[in-house]
Design a protein around this motif. Structure first.
Motif, PDB file in Angstrom:
ATOM      1  N   VAL A  73      30.814  42.056  40.529  1.00  0.00           N
ATOM      2  CA  VAL A  73      32.035  41.376  40.960  1.00  0.00           C
ATOM      3  C   VAL A  73      32.412  41.844  42.358  1.00  0.00           C
ATOM      4  O   VAL A  73      32.696  43.032  42.580  1.00  0.00           O
ATOM      5  CB  VAL A  73      33.190  41.644  39.974  1.00  0.00           C
ATOM      6  N   HIS A  80      39.436  41.150  40.375  1.00  0.00           N
ATOM      7  CA  HIS A  80      38.424  42.040  39.809  1.00  0.00           C
ATOM      8  C   HIS A  80      38.470  42.073  38.287  1.00  0.00           C
ATOM      9  O   HIS A  80      37.442  41.942  37.612  1.00  0.00           O
ATOM     10  CB  HIS A  80      38.603  43.462  40.366  1.00  0.00           C
ATOM     11  N   TYR A  83      37.500  38.531  36.438  1.00  0.00           N
ATOM     12  CA  TYR A  83      36.069  38.218  36.437  1.00  0.00           C
ATOM     13  C   TYR A  83      35.284  39.238  35.596  1.00  0.00           C
ATOM     14  O   TYR A  83      34.314  38.880  34.912  1.00  0.00           O
ATOM     15  CB  TYR A  83      35.513  38.185  37.854  1.00  0.00           C
ATOM     16  N   THR A  84      35.691  40.494  35.664  1.00  0.00           N
ATOM     17  CA  THR A  84      35.016  41.509  34.854  1.00  0.00           C
ATOM     18  C   THR A  84      35.173  41.211  33.368  1.00  0.00           C
ATOM     19  O   THR A  84      34.203  41.270  32.598  1.00  0.00           O
ATOM     20  CB  THR A  84      35.576  42.905  35.166  1.00  0.00           C
ATOM     21  N   VAL A  94      28.672  44.910  33.693  1.00  0.00           N
ATOM     22  CA  VAL A  94      29.391  44.616  34.935  1.00  0.00           C
ATOM     23  C   VAL A  94      29.429  45.829  35.861  1.00  0.00           C
ATOM     24  O   VAL A  94      29.697  46.950  35.436  1.00  0.00           O
ATOM     25  CB  VAL A  94      30.842  44.177  34.655  1.00  0.00           C
ATOM     26  N   CYS A  96      31.691  46.457  39.159  1.00  0.00           N
ATOM     27  CA  CYS A  96      32.821  45.842  39.873  1.00  0.00           C
ATOM     28  C   CYS A  96      33.172  46.656  41.098  1.00  0.00           C
ATOM     29  O   CYS A  96      33.258  47.891  41.044  1.00  0.00           O
ATOM     30  CB  CYS A  96      34.035  45.738  38.943  1.00  0.00           C
ATOM     31  N   PHE A 100      38.575  49.127  41.038  1.00  0.00           N
ATOM     32  CA  PHE A 100      38.097  48.511  39.807  1.00  0.00           C
ATOM     33  C   PHE A 100      39.180  47.630  39.187  1.00  0.00           C
ATOM     34  O   PHE A 100      38.889  46.575  38.606  1.00  0.00           O
ATOM     35  CB  PHE A 100      37.691  49.621  38.839  1.00  0.00           C
ATOM     36  N   SER A 123      32.591  51.037  37.965  1.00  0.00           N
ATOM     37  CA  SER A 123      33.151  50.791  39.296  1.00  0.00           C
ATOM     38  C   SER A 123      32.119  51.140  40.359  1.00  0.00           C
ATOM     39  O   SER A 123      31.427  52.157  40.258  1.00  0.00           O
ATOM     40  CB  SER A 123      34.411  51.640  39.503  1.00  0.00           C
TER      41      SER A 123
END
Length: 340
Positions: A73, A80, A83-84, A94, A96, A100, A123
Motif C-alpha cells: 500500500v 493506508h 486499503y490494508t 500486506v 504498508c 502504518f 509497516s
C-alpha cells in the motif's frame, strides 16, 4: 515466490521499492500496479517503462487474483488503513507504507485482524536500512563505544520557505522515520519529553521538533528537525563511555537519469568523505581515531524478511509493538505542537 501488487505509483514505489525488488527476481514477481483512472491521465508514459507489469484501474483485478500474495500500500496516509484492511479481507498479506495508520489504536486493530486471518501485515519502516543507520547500528553493536550515553538523530534543512507552510503532517511524514530508527534500535523508552512546534506558525504547524527519549540504563536519544539549519550537521552523533561516532548526512543512492526511465540504484561503496568518524579508547588504553566505511543502504531487506515471514513463519523485523509505540509518540507530539 512473492507475487506483488502495488496500490499507488508515486515516488515511493518508483524510488524506494521497485529498484530493490528488481534485484530479487528469484523470489519476487511484480504483477500489478493499481492506479486510479484520474491519476493516469497525462502520465501514461511512465507505465511503459515497466513492460512486465500490468497497470490497472480496477481494484478487483488485484484483490481477486489468487496468485497475488502480497499487496503493498503506497497511497496518501489517510487511505493506508482502508486499503490494508481491504487486502486482508481478500486474504492478502500486506506491506504498508509509513505511517502504518493515523493512530496507535487503528494500527492495533489492523494487526489483530491480520493475526486472526493468519496473514502478515507489516509497516514499511525501510529507513532502518538507510546507509547511515546501518553504519551507526554496526558501530554501536560492535561494542567499541562501550555503554551508549547519548544518541542524536538529525533531519535538518535550510528552507526558509517553511514560513509559508501552515498545517500539520510533518511529524507523520518525516519524524516517523527517525523515531522508528530509535525505537527499532533501543526499544521503548521509560520517558519521552516533547518540544514540538513551528518557529513561524506556532499552534498551526509541526515543522520543528526536538523529542528526547530517556531509557532505564541512563541513555538518552534525541530526534530533531529544524528547517533553519544553514550549515551541514551530522546525521547522527553517538557518544559512549569509551568514545564517540559521527555520521555525516547522506542522500539516497538513486541516480539522476539523463533521460526518462526507471530509477536506478547504485550499490557501489561510497567515497571516504561520506564515511563516519570513530574515536575511542580500546581495551589496551590506546586512543584510536579512524574513518568507518559507510554500509550500503538496502530497502530490499524488508522484502527478504517478508518472504521469510510469509513462507517460513519467521519473525517480522518491524514488530507490531514498535509500530504502535511510534504512532503513540507521534500522536502525543502532534498534540503538543497544537498546544503551543
Amino acid at each position: 515466490m512473492l507475487v506483488v501488487a502495488y496500490i499507488g505509483f508515486g515516488n515511493s514505489v518508483c524510488r524506494y521499492h521497485l529498484p530493490y525488488v528488481e534485484r530479487r527476481k528469484d523470489i519476487i514477481k511484480v504483477k500489478y500496479i493499481y492506479r486510479r483512472k484520474e491519476d493516469r491521465v497525462g502520465d501514461e508514459e511512465r507505465e511503459t517503462w515497466y513492460p512486465n507489469i500490468t497497470f490497472t484501474s480496477d481494484i478487483e483485478d488485484v484483490m481477486n487474483d489468487s496468485e497475488v500474495n502480497l499487496i503493498v500500500v503506497n497511497t496518501p496516509d489517510a487511505f493506508h488503513v482502508s486499503y490494508t484492511m481491504q487486502a486482508l479481507e481478500h486474504g492478502k498479506n500486506v506491506l504498508c507504507e509509513k505511517p502504518f495508520a493515523m493512530t496507535a489504536k487503528e494500527a492495533k486493530e489492523v494487526f489483530d485482524y491480520a493475526k486472526s486471518k493468519g496473514l502478515v501485515a507489516m509497516s514499511n519502516q525501510n529507513r532502518r536500512y538507510d546507509a547511515d543507520m546501518r553504519t551507526v547500528r554496526k558501530v554501536i553493536e560492535s561494542g567499541v563505544l562501550g555503554d551508549i550515553v547519548e544518541v542524536e538523530s538529525h533531519y535538518d534543512y535550510y528552507r526558509p520557505s517553511i514560513a509559508e507552510h501552515k498545517g500539520y503532517g510533518i511529524l507523520y511524514g518525516l519524524a516517523v522515520h527517525p523515531i522508528d530508527q530509535i525505537i527499532g534500535q533501543f526499544g521503548q523508552p521509560k520517558k519521552v519529553v516533547y518540544d514540538c512546534r513551528s518557529i513561524d506558525n506556532p499552534g498551526f504547524a509541526d515543522d520543528y521538533y526536538d523529542i528526547d527519549f530517556f531509557y532505564e540504563n541512563g541513555m538518552k536519544a534525541i530526534v530533531k528537525t529544524s528547517y533553519y539549519v544553514k550549515l551541514d550537521y551530522p546525521r547522527f552523533i553517538v557518544h559512549g563511555k569509551k568514545g564517540s561516532f559521527l555520521m555525516p548526512s547522506l542522500g539516497h543512492q538513486s541516480s539522476l537519469k539523463p533521460k526518462p526511465g526507471p530509477i536506478e540504484i547504485s550499490f557501489d561503496p561510497l567515497p571516504e568523505d561520506k564515511w563516519g568518524t570513530l574515536s575511542y579508547i580500546d581495551d589496551q588504553g590506546n586512543d584510536i581515531t579512524k574513518k568507518v566505511p559507510t554500509e550500503i543502504g538496502d530497502y530490499g531487506i524488508i522484502y527478504d524478511n517478508l518472504y521469510d515471514a510469509i513462507f517460513n513463519h519467521g519473525e517480522k523485523i518491524i514488530k507490531d509493538e514498535e509500530v504502535i509505540e511510534v504512532l503513540t509518540i507521534i500522536e502525543e507530539a502532534t498534540k503538543v505542537a497544537k498546544e503551543v
